[in-house]
Write a protein that holds these residues in place. Sequence first.
Motif, mmCIF file in Angstrom:
data_model
loop_
_atom_site.group_PDB
_atom_site.id
_atom_site.type_symbol
_atom_site.label_atom_id
_atom_site.label_comp_id
_atom_site.label_asym_id
_atom_site.label_seq_id
_atom_site.Cartn_x
_atom_site.Cartn_y
_atom_site.Cartn_z
ATOM 1 N N GLY A 94 0.833 -1.195 0.000
ATOM 2 C CA GLY A 94 0.000 0.000 0.000
ATOM 3 C C GLY A 94 0.867 1.244 0.000
ATOM 4 N N GLU A 95 0.630 2.108 0.965
ATOM 5 C CA GLU A 95 1.382 3.362 1.034
ATOM 6 C C GLU A 95 2.596 3.279 1.953
ATOM 7 O OE1 GLU A 95 -1.814 6.856 0.314
ATOM 8 O OE2 GLU A 95 -2.070 5.775 2.213
ATOM 9 N N ILE A 96 2.851 2.088 2.511
ATOM 10 C CA ILE A 96 3.982 1.908 3.419
ATOM 11 C C ILE A 96 5.106 1.183 2.684
ATOM 12 C CG2 ILE A 96 4.773 0.953 5.614
ATOM 13 C CD1 ILE A 96 1.856 0.998 6.556
ATOM 14 N N ALA A 97 6.320 1.754 2.747
ATOM 15 C CA ALA A 97 7.510 1.125 2.183
ATOM 16 C C ALA A 97 8.329 0.511 3.318
ATOM 17 C CB ALA A 97 8.346 2.145 1.416
ATOM 18 N N TYR A 98 8.986 -0.597 3.009
ATOM 19 C CA TYR A 98 9.796 -1.305 4.003
ATOM 20 C C TYR A 98 11.211 -1.468 3.454
ATOM 21 C CZ TYR A 98 5.282 -2.721 5.993
ATOM 22 O OH TYR A 98 4.011 -2.729 6.539
ATOM 23 N N LEU A 99 12.193 -1.091 4.234
ATOM 24 C CA LEU A 99 13.600 -1.266 3.865
ATOM 25 C C LEU A 99 14.245 -2.102 4.963
ATOM 26 C CD1 LEU A 99 15.970 1.523 2.529
ATOM 27 C CD2 LEU A 99 16.767 -0.305 4.012
ATOM 28 N N THR A 100 14.716 -3.286 4.585
ATOM 29 C CA THR A 100 15.253 -4.226 5.564
ATOM 30 C C THR A 100 16.726 -4.492 5.295
ATOM 31 O OG1 THR A 100 13.083 -5.300 5.712
ATOM 32 C CG2 THR A 100 14.968 -6.504 6.610
ATOM 33 N N LEU A 101 17.562 -4.250 6.293
ATOM 34 C CA LEU A 101 18.985 -4.576 6.207
ATOM 35 C C LEU A 101 19.116 -6.091 6.277
ATOM 36 C CD1 LEU A 101 20.353 -1.890 8.719
ATOM 37 C CD2 LEU A 101 19.750 -1.624 6.308
#
Length: 254
Positions: free
Chosen positions: A10-17
């Motif tokens: 949706g409108e949420i982005a996720y950035l995972t190390l």
Amino acid sequence: MSCIQYEKKGEIAYLTLNRPEKRNAINSDMSDLLLEYLEEYKTDPQARVLIITGNGEKAFCSGRDLKESKENPEAFRKKPLRGRLFNAIIETYKPVITALNGAAVGAGCEIALASDIRLARSGILLGMPEAKRGMGATFGATILPKLISPSYAARMLYTGKLISSEEALRVGLVDDVLADQDQLMAKAEEIALEICECAPLSVQRIKETIWKTMDVPLFQALQLDIGPNVYESEDRLEGAQAFLEKRKPVWKGR
């Protein structure tokens, strides 16, 4: 598998190390990808909030990859984090929530400091041990005394001592401490969804105002006009109309 995972729901982005075997330490490739995805988030009109977290239970990020600095010092010198990564997080001018799943040390702690909202899992450690490594913690030494007590910040920086997430909550370094990873991400998403209910231009203007007036005297800051002009935007009219009609607004971002 990529050392950075980036996705949108949706409108949420996720950035995972994603270097859990290296405690998510940041090497040159990871640094480049972080900057690329931060730029993608910044320029994507559909992405409203970014949540940064890490894979694995031990560490959110253990800092810069010191093994690379020894084996490839040229790459280490050419791609310093100080003037690039932390500024890029701030200058998205869209909200960034950091969900600390594990230890946040050195540059890992500084990623959290550059974020707008900081959440942590119970029982983890945070801090900047750069003074113990002959390094400068330039970003941390600049921003930490503005976020918490200057004397407590000095103590952390001078000694390089790590503190627990519970202590970080007590001194205002993090905003909430959650029992486990599931609760941590649920809280991050809950806050992100609350932000998404607000007008995007208003949120952008507020974020820019927070960061750009941080060191500006009060009466001078009040004279500044920072960020997009929300007062003449379509969303301002929509917000008022939705309030009168007792419905949720439909934001256009203009």
